[in-house]
Scaffold this motif. Structure first.
Motif, mmCIF file in Angstrom:
data_model
loop_
_atom_site.group_PDB
_atom_site.id
_atom_site.type_symbol
_atom_site.label_atom_id
_atom_site.label_comp_id
_atom_site.label_asym_id
_atom_site.label_seq_id
_atom_site.Cartn_x
_atom_site.Cartn_y
_atom_site.Cartn_z
ATOM 1 N N PHE A 101 0.818 -1.210 0.000
ATOM 2 C CA PHE A 101 0.000 0.000 0.000
ATOM 3 C C PHE A 101 0.859 1.270 0.000
ATOM 4 C CE2 PHE A 101 0.820 -1.239 4.364
ATOM 5 C CZ PHE A 101 1.216 -0.055 4.950
ATOM 6 N N GLY A 102 2.157 1.148 0.245
ATOM 7 C CA GLY A 102 3.030 2.310 0.333
ATOM 8 C C GLY A 102 4.162 2.054 1.306
ATOM 9 N N ARG A 103 4.851 3.109 1.698
ATOM 10 C CA ARG A 103 5.993 2.991 2.590
ATOM 11 C C ARG A 103 5.652 3.579 3.954
ATOM 12 N NH1 ARG A 103 11.319 1.900 2.569
ATOM 13 N NH2 ARG A 103 12.710 3.076 3.947
ATOM 14 N N VAL A 104 6.148 2.925 5.017
ATOM 15 C CA VAL A 104 5.969 3.388 6.393
ATOM 16 C C VAL A 104 7.340 3.564 7.021
ATOM 17 C CG1 VAL A 104 4.980 2.888 8.657
ATOM 18 C CG2 VAL A 104 3.783 2.136 6.595
ATOM 19 N N LYS A 105 7.553 4.705 7.653
ATOM 20 C CA LYS A 105 8.804 4.972 8.367
ATOM 21 C C LYS A 105 8.468 5.567 9.725
ATOM 22 C CE LYS A 105 13.188 7.500 7.968
ATOM 23 N NZ LYS A 105 13.973 8.441 7.121
ATOM 24 N N LEU A 106 9.128 5.087 10.772
ATOM 25 C CA LEU A 106 8.928 5.639 12.106
ATOM 26 C C LEU A 106 9.895 6.787 12.355
ATOM 27 C CD1 LEU A 106 8.329 2.536 14.415
ATOM 28 C CD2 LEU A 106 6.691 3.849 13.062
ATOM 29 N N THR A 107 9.400 7.833 12.973
ATOM 30 C CA THR A 107 10.191 9.010 13.288
ATOM 31 C C THR A 107 10.237 9.197 14.807
ATOM 32 O OG1 THR A 107 8.310 10.525 13.277
ATOM 33 C CG2 THR A 107 9.371 10.083 11.160
ATOM 34 N N PRO A 108 11.152 10.002 15.303
ATOM 35 C CA PRO A 108 11.184 10.255 16.760
ATOM 36 C C PRO A 108 9.915 10.956 17.245
ATOM 37 C CG PRO A 108 13.239 10.942 15.724
ATOM 38 C CD PRO A 108 12.275 10.649 14.611
ATOM 39 N N ALA A 109 9.617 10.741 18.509
ATOM 40 C CA ALA A 109 8.577 11.489 19.216
ATOM 41 C C ALA A 109 9.033 11.620 20.665
ATOM 42 C CB ALA A 109 7.230 10.781 19.139
ATOM 43 N N LEU A 110 8.774 12.757 21.276
ATOM 44 C CA LEU A 110 9.150 12.999 22.671
ATOM 45 C C LEU A 110 7.938 12.735 23.552
ATOM 46 C CD1 LEU A 110 11.245 16.284 22.281
ATOM 47 C CD2 LEU A 110 12.044 13.904 22.291
ATOM 48 N N HIS A 111 7.905 11.570 24.166
ATOM 49 C CA HIS A 111 6.740 11.158 24.944
ATOM 50 C C HIS A 111 7.141 9.929 25.763
ATOM 51 C CE1 HIS A 111 2.501 11.630 25.723
ATOM 52 N NE2 HIS A 111 2.224 10.380 25.378
ATOM 53 N N GLY A 112 6.164 9.177 26.247
ATOM 54 C CA GLY A 112 6.397 7.915 26.932
ATOM 55 C C GLY A 112 5.718 6.792 26.168
ATOM 56 N N SER A 113 5.869 5.565 26.659
ATOM 57 C CA SER A 113 5.213 4.443 25.995
ATOM 58 C C SER A 113 5.175 3.254 26.935
ATOM 59 C CB SER A 113 5.950 4.064 24.705
ATOM 60 O OG SER A 113 5.293 3.008 24.032
ATOM 61 N N VAL A 114 4.018 3.045 27.531
ATOM 62 C CA VAL A 114 3.788 1.840 28.325
ATOM 63 C C VAL A 114 2.448 1.282 27.882
ATOM 64 C CG1 VAL A 114 2.704 3.100 30.231
ATOM 65 C CG2 VAL A 114 3.724 0.862 30.657
ATOM 66 N N LEU A 115 2.385 -0.040 27.730
ATOM 67 C CA LEU A 115 1.179 -0.666 27.197
ATOM 68 C C LEU A 115 0.073 -0.745 28.253
ATOM 69 C CD1 LEU A 115 3.238 -3.119 25.111
ATOM 70 C CD2 LEU A 115 1.366 -1.769 24.154
ATOM 71 N N PRO A 116 -1.168 -0.970 27.846
ATOM 72 C CA PRO A 116 -2.299 -0.897 28.778
ATOM 73 C C PRO A 116 -2.176 -1.805 29.995
ATOM 74 C CG PRO A 116 -3.110 -0.851 26.543
ATOM 75 C CD PRO A 116 -1.640 -1.116 26.447
ATOM 76 N N ASP A 117 -1.468 -2.931 29.875
ATOM 77 C CA ASP A 117 -1.317 -3.831 31.026
ATOM 78 C C ASP A 117 -0.028 -3.579 31.801
ATOM 79 O OD1 ASP A 117 0.562 -4.816 29.267
ATOM 80 O OD2 ASP A 117 -0.313 -6.825 29.097
ATOM 81 N N GLY A 118 0.670 -2.486 31.484
ATOM 82 C CA GLY A 118 1.894 -2.141 32.183
ATOM 83 C C GLY A 118 3.157 -2.650 31.530
ATOM 84 N N ALA A 119 3.051 -3.415 30.452
ATOM 85 C CA ALA A 119 4.225 -3.924 29.748
ATOM 86 C C ALA A 119 4.982 -2.778 29.082
ATOM 87 C CB ALA A 119 3.816 -4.964 28.710
ATOM 88 N N TYR A 120 6.273 -2.992 28.878
ATOM 89 C CA TYR A 120 7.121 -1.979 28.252
ATOM 90 C C TYR A 120 6.734 -1.799 26.792
ATOM 91 C CZ TYR A 120 11.419 0.142 26.404
ATOM 92 O OH TYR A 120 12.332 0.952 25.768
ATOM 93 N N GLY A 121 6.552 -0.542 26.383
ATOM 94 C CA GLY A 121 6.096 -0.266 25.025
ATOM 95 C C GLY A 121 7.157 0.270 24.093
ATOM 96 N N GLY A 122 8.445 0.179 24.488
ATOM 97 C CA GLY A 122 9.485 0.674 23.602
ATOM 98 C C GLY A 122 9.437 2.183 23.472
ATOM 99 N N ASN A 123 10.081 2.699 22.444
ATOM 100 C CA ASN A 123 10.137 4.142 22.239
ATOM 101 C C ASN A 123 8.903 4.643 21.485
ATOM 102 O OD1 ASN A 123 12.736 4.564 23.400
ATOM 103 N ND2 ASN A 123 13.655 3.738 21.545
ATOM 104 N N PRO A 124 8.331 5.760 21.912
ATOM 105 C CA PRO A 124 7.226 6.351 21.163
ATOM 106 C C PRO A 124 7.716 6.836 19.809
ATOM 107 C CG PRO A 124 8.016 7.892 22.807
ATOM 108 C CD PRO A 124 8.747 6.601 23.051
#
Length: 229
Positions: A101-124
């Motif tokens: 369908f196209g290209r996807v690229k992740l860029t930086p974001a200044l925030h936090g990231s924890v999943l709904p059950d408290g698991a580590y969500g990596g970098n936002p």
């Protein structure tokens, strides 16, 4: 090839391009602005910017029901696999991938990231989407950062930017982000979901248009659409 953009409130968007439905951060259940229910939404692709519950939202249920490909960082896609969603693709910040369908690229974001059950969500992250001739930037939840100028060097057709303040950029920083990104069109997001992030998007739109010559600002109501031609 046109891209049809529908805002579901908060940071949730549906992009329809060349017959594909790309759902970003589908927070619908519990979202007081959501114009649709999670069970009504169809998707071929689901992109998650970070792990917070108001962005992961209903993605697990939608992915199970539709079989949509889930794209996010490694930690989040691994979490989806633990929830029984096996059709996933892991990226990390700075990394991109070409899909049908196209290209996807992740860029930086200044925030936090924890999943709904408290698991580590990596970098936002934010997301750059290359859909046909169009370049679309969904900033995710982020504060202002100078490297937005590098993202803007991609010659953005559309930027989806938070303006709500408190958890993300507020109106003043979002205005500076527009100066750095220089998109052709900007749609504000992540505001008015709750009183804590209440803003006047029309006042912000007037300031943004005055600050950047030729800029088009589209303020959508939840469920509203914009066609990027």
């Amino acid at each position: 090839m046109a891209v049809r953009v529908t805002w579901y409130g908060h940071a949730a968007f549906l992009l329809e391009s060349d017959g594909k439905r790309i759902l970003i951060d589908p927070f619908l259940s519990g979202n007081p602005l959501a114009p649709v229910k999670a069970e009504e939404v169809q998707a071929d692709v689901i992109i998650i910017t970070h792990g917070h519950a108001d962005h992961v939202g209903d993605a697990v249920d939608i992915a199970r029901r539709t079989g949509a490909l889930v794209i996010s960082n490694y930690e989040i896609t691994s979490w989806f696999q633990s929830k029984g969603v096996q059709n996933v693709w892991a990226l990390h910040i700075g990394g991109g991938r070409d899909f049908d369908f196209g290209r996807v690229k992740l860029t930086p974001a200044l925030h936090g990231s924890v999943l709904p059950d408290g698991a580590y969500g990596g970098n936002p992250a934010g997301v750059l989407l290359y859909l046909g001739k169009h370049r679309i930037y969904h900033a995710g939840d982020t504060g202002l950062f100078g490297d937005m100028k590098l993202i803007g060097a991609e010659k953005l057709d559309l930027a989806l930017l938070p303006i709500g303040d408190n958890f993300t950029m507020g109106p003043a920083d979002a205005l500076q982000a527009v100066r750095l990104l220089k998109p052709k069109v900007v749609i504000p997001m992540h505001y008015n979901t709750w009183e804590l992030i209440q803003q006047d998007p029309h006042a912000w739109a007037r300031k943004a248009k005055a600050a950047v010559k030729g800029l088009k600002v589209v303020v959508l109501e939840p469920g509203g659409t914009f066609e990027l031609k």
